[in-house]
Design an enzyme around this catalytic site. Sequence first.
Site, short mmCIF file in Angstrom:
data_model
loop_
_atom_site.label_atom_id
_atom_site.label_comp_id
_atom_site.label_asym_id
_atom_site.label_seq_id
_atom_site.Cartn_x
_atom_site.Cartn_y
_atom_site.Cartn_z
N HIS A 256 -5.14 -7.87 6.74
CA HIS A 256 -3.85 -7.33 6.28
C HIS A 256 -2.87 -8.44 5.90
O HIS A 256 -1.94 -8.23 5.14
CB HIS A 256 -3.26 -6.43 7.37
CG HIS A 256 -2.30 -5.39 6.85
ND1 HIS A 256 -1.47 -5.60 5.75
CD2 HIS A 256 -2.03 -4.14 7.29
CE1 HIS A 256 -0.74 -4.50 5.55
NE2 HIS A 256 -1.06 -3.61 6.46
N GLU B 71 -9.03 2.99 -12.48
CA GLU B 71 -10.04 3.33 -13.49
C GLU B 71 -11.07 2.19 -13.57
O GLU B 71 -10.78 1.13 -14.11
CB GLU B 71 -9.31 3.49 -14.84
CG GLU B 71 -10.08 4.21 -15.91
CD GLU B 71 -10.40 5.68 -15.58
OE1 GLU B 71 -11.61 5.95 -15.41
OE2 GLU B 71 -9.49 6.52 -15.52
#
Length: 468
Positions: free
Chosen positions: A169, A403
């Site tokens: 993180h 995408e």
Amino acid sequence: MATACQEPPPLIQDLKVTVHDTSLVFPSGHIPREPFFLSNIDKVLNFDVQTIHFFPAHPEFHPDRVAEALRAALAKILVHYEFLSGRLKLDAATGRLEIDSNSEGVGFTVASSECCLDDIGDLVFPNPAFERLVTKSLDSLPPDNQPLCIIQVTSFACGGFAMGTSTNHATFDGLSFKMFLQNLAALAADKPLVVDPCNDRRLLAARSPPCVSFPHPELLKLDVPKGQDSSRPIVFNDASEDLDFKIFKLSPNDIACLKERAAKDASGPGSSYPKARVTSFNVVTAHIWRCKALSSCADIDDGSSKSRASTLLYAVDIRPRLEPPLPRGYAGNAVLTAYATATPGELEEWPLGRLVEMVTEGAGRMTDDYARSAIDWGEVNVGFPHGEVLVSSWWRLGFADVEYPWGRPRYSCPLVYHRKDIILLFPDMITAASQNGGDGVSVLVALPGPEMAKFQSLFHKLLAGDHH
């Protein structure tokens, strides 16, 4: 009215995953080896986060081809994110956590499962078996030399596949990780980067000298003896309590009803809550906060459990709030914790509009001055955010909108760990049948049995508008 909370569907217990190959991917170009500065926000987030992205079969992209394309794209992207192929280390002189940009590579695993994607069942429902779709560490390397990012591609018998990622993180927050995925997808399609990453974490360095100009009740100070390694915060007290976990689904209609009720409170004649911003996130968070605070009150109350403070925490993106704003491509952690505090007694009495106003005010507090003060607090103190409940939202991060050359994911989700002080919001599956209704939310709650029963009853009662 409310979509009933979901009992776990029959979850497949074993995905029958076989790992075929684990290797390191190195940057395709030269990266200067120098220490990489981490901000005070980055350095307290030294733990790994796993996400899984599920894809249906694609006629032109067999999973083997996907794995090749991802591996090649990874080598290219590491040149743009020069910190990612490095390793975490403590600077001996300052005791600060930083990244050594030593180009030692990120992990890459290729695996297969005997299951089909449709055998797995409801992807929205967090399944412990999904652990097998993520590689958390490389056995070939010592614990203190693990990659900051590992990607696993697992093919299913139907030709569909999962991309499981484990990233430290300290490298990314949700927004910058989405940007990283968009860039990875673009490179896999031989297109230019979608956003140029800005790797300068010094944009969020503390001031010199640090100036803590606000009280920070949302932060808990730890007393760490000098010289002790505080780089692994004990942010999460993993008490081994037995927790039930349930998913509560709020349909777009449920959310619209909550908004309508809050708006009525806020904008009625002589309203006393003019500051309430009636957004989906704010009403859902206010509703959850009330249920969580009241579910932990004693049944036979002498008044004490309803007069204690209940603090709600939630993340606020500070990129647009700083002066000047951070560059759009800022690649590190740029979220701070906003808070709201009230007693359970007040949460029970007050109308929803007032709670929404408190959530609004918590985020509104996050100005440039406040954010800089919180960052400076982390320079002076060792500590981390602390409250009764943290609402962690993956709802609008949009991982499923990325995408790739092989299409968008069917679903993207965090690999869930159950903690009673963290409530997760994540998107519902957007199916063709509900094109317009795709903005519902799943609320994942883990609580001890008796508290869960109370939470569940409050959740439905308060949703139906039965306030008392």
